[in-house]
Design an enzyme around this catalytic site. Structure first.
Site, PDB file in Angstrom:
ATOM      1  N   SER A  46       0.821  -1.211   0.000  1.00  0.00           N
ATOM      2  CA  SER A  46       0.000   0.000   0.000  1.00  0.00           C
ATOM      3  C   SER A  46       0.857   1.264   0.000  1.00  0.00           C
ATOM      4  O   SER A  46       1.944   1.299   0.581  1.00  0.00           O
ATOM      5  CB  SER A  46      -0.936   0.011   1.213  1.00  0.00           C
ATOM      6  OG  SER A  46      -0.202  -0.011   2.405  1.00  0.00           O
ATOM      7  N   GLN A  76       1.624   4.563   1.572  1.00  0.00           N
ATOM      8  CA  GLN A  76       1.422   4.849   2.992  1.00  0.00           C
ATOM      9  C   GLN A  76       2.393   5.919   3.462  1.00  0.00           C
ATOM     10  O   GLN A  76       3.318   6.306   2.745  1.00  0.00           O
ATOM     11  CB  GLN A  76       1.622   3.563   3.796  1.00  0.00           C
ATOM     12  CG  GLN A  76       2.953   2.875   3.545  1.00  0.00           C
ATOM     13  CD  GLN A  76       3.051   1.513   4.233  1.00  0.00           C
ATOM     14  OE1 GLN A  76       3.910   1.327   5.076  1.00  0.00           O
ATOM     15  NE2 GLN A  76       2.187   0.582   3.861  1.00  0.00           N
ATOM     16  N   HIS A  98       3.991   7.363   7.576  1.00  0.00           N
ATOM     17  CA  HIS A  98       4.030   7.076   9.008  1.00  0.00           C
ATOM     18  C   HIS A  98       4.135   8.392   9.773  1.00  0.00           C
ATOM     19  O   HIS A  98       4.883   9.288   9.373  1.00  0.00           O
ATOM     20  CB  HIS A  98       5.217   6.171   9.341  1.00  0.00           C
ATOM     21  CG  HIS A  98       5.242   4.933   8.502  1.00  0.00           C
ATOM     22  ND1 HIS A  98       4.271   3.964   8.573  1.00  0.00           N
ATOM     23  CD2 HIS A  98       6.112   4.522   7.540  1.00  0.00           C
ATOM     24  CE1 HIS A  98       4.561   2.995   7.703  1.00  0.00           C
ATOM     25  NE2 HIS A  98       5.661   3.318   7.067  1.00  0.00           N
ATOM     26  N   LYS A 120       7.683   5.580  13.024  1.00  0.00           N
ATOM     27  CA  LYS A 120       8.053   4.371  12.288  1.00  0.00           C
ATOM     28  C   LYS A 120       8.919   4.723  11.072  1.00  0.00           C
ATOM     29  O   LYS A 120       8.555   4.410   9.930  1.00  0.00           O
ATOM     30  CB  LYS A 120       6.778   3.638  11.848  1.00  0.00           C
ATOM     31  CG  LYS A 120       6.993   2.209  11.323  1.00  0.00           C
ATOM     32  CD  LYS A 120       5.649   1.592  10.973  1.00  0.00           C
ATOM     33  CE  LYS A 120       5.778   0.129  10.625  1.00  0.00           C
ATOM     34  NZ  LYS A 120       5.863  -0.151   9.211  1.00  0.00           N
ATOM     35  N   GLU A 164      11.701   4.186   8.334  1.00  0.00           N
ATOM     36  CA  GLU A 164      12.134   2.934   7.711  1.00  0.00           C
ATOM     37  C   GLU A 164      13.246   3.224   6.708  1.00  0.00           C
ATOM     38  O   GLU A 164      13.308   4.316   6.148  1.00  0.00           O
ATOM     39  CB  GLU A 164      10.973   2.282   6.930  1.00  0.00           C
ATOM     40  CG  GLU A 164       9.775   1.961   7.774  1.00  0.00           C
ATOM     41  CD  GLU A 164       8.552   1.595   6.941  1.00  0.00           C
ATOM     42  OE1 GLU A 164       7.829   0.681   7.371  1.00  0.00           O
ATOM     43  OE2 GLU A 164       8.289   2.221   5.896  1.00  0.00           O
ATOM     44  N   HIS A 188       5.017   6.822   0.455  1.00  0.00           N
ATOM     45  CA  HIS A 188       5.883   5.847  -0.216  1.00  0.00           C
ATOM     46  C   HIS A 188       5.145   4.533  -0.442  1.00  0.00           C
ATOM     47  O   HIS A 188       4.118   4.261   0.184  1.00  0.00           O
ATOM     48  CB  HIS A 188       7.148   5.591   0.623  1.00  0.00           C
ATOM     49  CG  HIS A 188       6.868   4.988   1.960  1.00  0.00           C
ATOM     50  ND1 HIS A 188       6.562   5.771   3.062  1.00  0.00           N
ATOM     51  CD2 HIS A 188       6.817   3.703   2.408  1.00  0.00           C
ATOM     52  CE1 HIS A 188       6.353   4.994   4.113  1.00  0.00           C
ATOM     53  NE2 HIS A 188       6.496   3.728   3.744  1.00  0.00           N
ATOM     54  N   ARG A 228      -2.609   4.768   5.516  1.00  0.00           N
ATOM     55  CA  ARG A 228      -2.611   4.289   4.122  1.00  0.00           C
ATOM     56  C   ARG A 228      -3.281   5.275   3.177  1.00  0.00           C
ATOM     57  O   ARG A 228      -4.203   5.992   3.566  1.00  0.00           O
ATOM     58  CB  ARG A 228      -3.301   2.924   4.036  1.00  0.00           C
ATOM     59  CG  ARG A 228      -2.481   1.837   4.684  1.00  0.00           C
ATOM     60  CD  ARG A 228      -3.150   0.474   4.684  1.00  0.00           C
ATOM     61  NE  ARG A 228      -2.292  -0.465   5.417  1.00  0.00           N
ATOM     62  CZ  ARG A 228      -2.296  -0.601   6.730  1.00  0.00           C
ATOM     63  NH1 ARG A 228      -3.117   0.137   7.455  1.00  0.00           N
ATOM     64  NH2 ARG A 228      -1.489  -1.454   7.322  1.00  0.00           N
ATOM     65  N   LYS A 274      -7.293  -2.309   2.864  1.00  0.00           N
ATOM     66  CA  LYS A 274      -7.393  -1.929   4.281  1.00  0.00           C
ATOM     67  C   LYS A 274      -7.935  -0.507   4.454  1.00  0.00           C
ATOM     68  O   LYS A 274      -8.090   0.241   3.488  1.00  0.00           O
ATOM     69  CB  LYS A 274      -6.016  -2.041   4.950  1.00  0.00           C
ATOM     70  CG  LYS A 274      -5.508  -3.475   5.061  1.00  0.00           C
ATOM     71  CD  LYS A 274      -4.163  -3.502   5.772  1.00  0.00           C
ATOM     72  CE  LYS A 274      -3.622  -4.929   5.864  1.00  0.00           C
ATOM     73  NZ  LYS A 274      -2.261  -4.943   6.422  1.00  0.00           N
TER      74      LYS A 274
END
Length: 435
Positions: free
Chosen positions: A118, A120, A122, A145, A147, A288, A307, A313
């Site tokens: 997806s 998304q 954060h 979060k 990454e 991203h 998302r 979802k």
């Protein structure tokens, strides 16, 4: 004398040990032995059975409660890494232990992506605290979060907003997108783009366009998407060039997620193609998506995801459109550089602008037969991608055989000596926390 020997044995604690790590079989993963995750699993465990038709999406190396690594040393009473760290918090390193309250601050992963994940973003730490308090059912913790993805094979993803010139060109070449956003918002973006440089004005106009798209009614965007897909499919059938409408990616994503608003997001977000060893860092509020390929990923311990599309979802459109970083930038600026370690020519450091994690890529040429994994003031996890070695450490108390897929936990301030046994270069990745 026997009692004295027994006493020494009890005191000498195993602080470096091998792990068996959790595999996640999410539907977007590569299938069977096409997956790097499956290949690593098969190499590390001769008893592992790889199912030919099953997706092998993620390998989790860490102490996350949904996939806590199992300790492969029968001298250790604790079964999992999470339990062992809870009983030996000093293994984290003094600063890490205090800063992150006795928890391992990162989760280290390998991802094998066959279908898009997806789109998304954060939240940052402050925002995560508020979201978790307001909507705990959607935002399960109060942490940020960040990454980082490091390509193992050619890796394709989307990250950050494109330069405005590219978005304006798509709005001209893709009338269906123009119709979705509406002339007023499009003209405002074009006007800001052509006027004197005003980064804030541009960001506001970009936000308006993206929000209009994300908030368009389902029936309206599905009709426009179907029109677009039909038009591009016809252009393909007569051999027309479809690059101006990003046609190849649109058709691919639409085949994976038909009728999904995320298909239109490709006109706003940079497409990033990473070569093996190249990385991208995904900070707070950065939109991203991973599209295809195999990568190493390291992230802070959180499950907070907002998302935007390419997903069945929950999509939290209001939170998403408010929080994103609407700073346009070229794709090349999203490639995160590794710095060579000045004191070790074999080590390349990916050190993102967050405290939670750092990743070190270690490439040992076949001419070097002995290599030392240096002691640092942080617990670390070491993964072998290529090559073979025998590992010894004062904190292991016995040799550990390393080969493709091996994972070992190294406590803070412990070094590990590798005696290399293969004719090939050795490739390892080490995740740690350098405060």
């Amino acid at each position: 004398v026997e009692r004295a020997v027994a006493c020494v044995g009890a005191m000498a604690e195993v602080r470096v040990f091998p792990l068996s790590c959790a595999v996640q079989n999410y539907s977007w993963g590569k299938i069977g032995l096409d997956s790097e995750v499956a290949k690593l699993l098969a190499s590390s465990d001769p008893l592992a059975y790889i199912e030919a038709n099953k997706p092998y999406a993620e390998l989790w190396m860490g102490a996350h409660p949904k996939g806590d690594a199992v300790i492969l040393d029968n001298r250790i009473t604790q079964k999992t890494l999470g339990q062992w760290i809870a009983d030996h918090p000093g293994c984290l390193g003094s600063k890490v232990k205090d800063t992150f309250r006795g928890q391992l601050p990162f989760l280290f992963k390998v991802l094998s992506v066959n279908m898009a994940l997806s789109i998304q973003a954060h939240p940052d730490k402050e925002h995560a605290v508020r979201l978790h308090a307001q909507f705990p059912e959607h935002y399960p913790d109060a942490n940020h979060k960040p990454e980082m993805a490091i390509a193992l094979t050619p890796f394709e993803g989307m990250c950050g907003f494109r330069p405005i010139a590219e978005i304006v060109a798509f709005l001209k070449n893709v009338p269906e997108l123009h119709a979705l956003i509406g002339s007023a918002a499009v003209e405002q973006l074009e006007h800001c783009f052509q006027a004197e440089p005003d980064p804030r004005g541009l960001s506001v106009a970009l936000r308006t366009c993206f929000t209009k798209m994300m908030k368009s009614e389902k029936k309206v965007f599905v009709d426009q998407l179907n029109t677009l897909v039909k038009r591009i499919s016809q252009e393909v059938s007569v051999g027309k060039d479809i690059t101006k409408s990003n046609g190849e990616l649109l058709l691919r994503l639409h085949s994976q997620f038909p009728g999904d608003i995320g298909c239109f997001a490709i006109y706003f977000l940079n497409l990033i193609n990473l070569k093996p060893g190249e990385a991208m860092f995904l900070g707070a509020n950065e939109p991203h998506a991973y599209l295809y390929g195999d990568c190493i990923e390291c992230m802070a311990c959180s499950d907070n995801t907002v998302r935007a599309g390419l997903t069945p979802k929950f999509i939290d459109v209001n939170v998403l459109c408010q929080m994103l970083n609407y700073t346009p930038a070229p794709a090349i600026s999203k490639v995160f550089p590794a710095m060579q370690n000045l004191s070790d020519p074999c080590a390349f450091i990916y050190d993102p602008p967050v405290p939670d994690f750092t990743v070190i890529r270690i490439e040992v040429p076949p001419t070097i037969k002995r290599y030392s994994i240096s002691a640092i003031d942080s617990a670390s996890i070491l993964l072998v991608i290529r090559g073979e070695a025998t590992a010894t450490s004062a904190a292991a108390l016995s040799e550990i055989t390393l080969h493709r897929g091996s994972v070992i936990f190294i406590s803070a301030n412990e070094s590990v000596l590798l005696d290399l046994n293969s004719a090939d270069a050795m490739l390892l990745f080490r995740a740690c926390c350098l405060l």
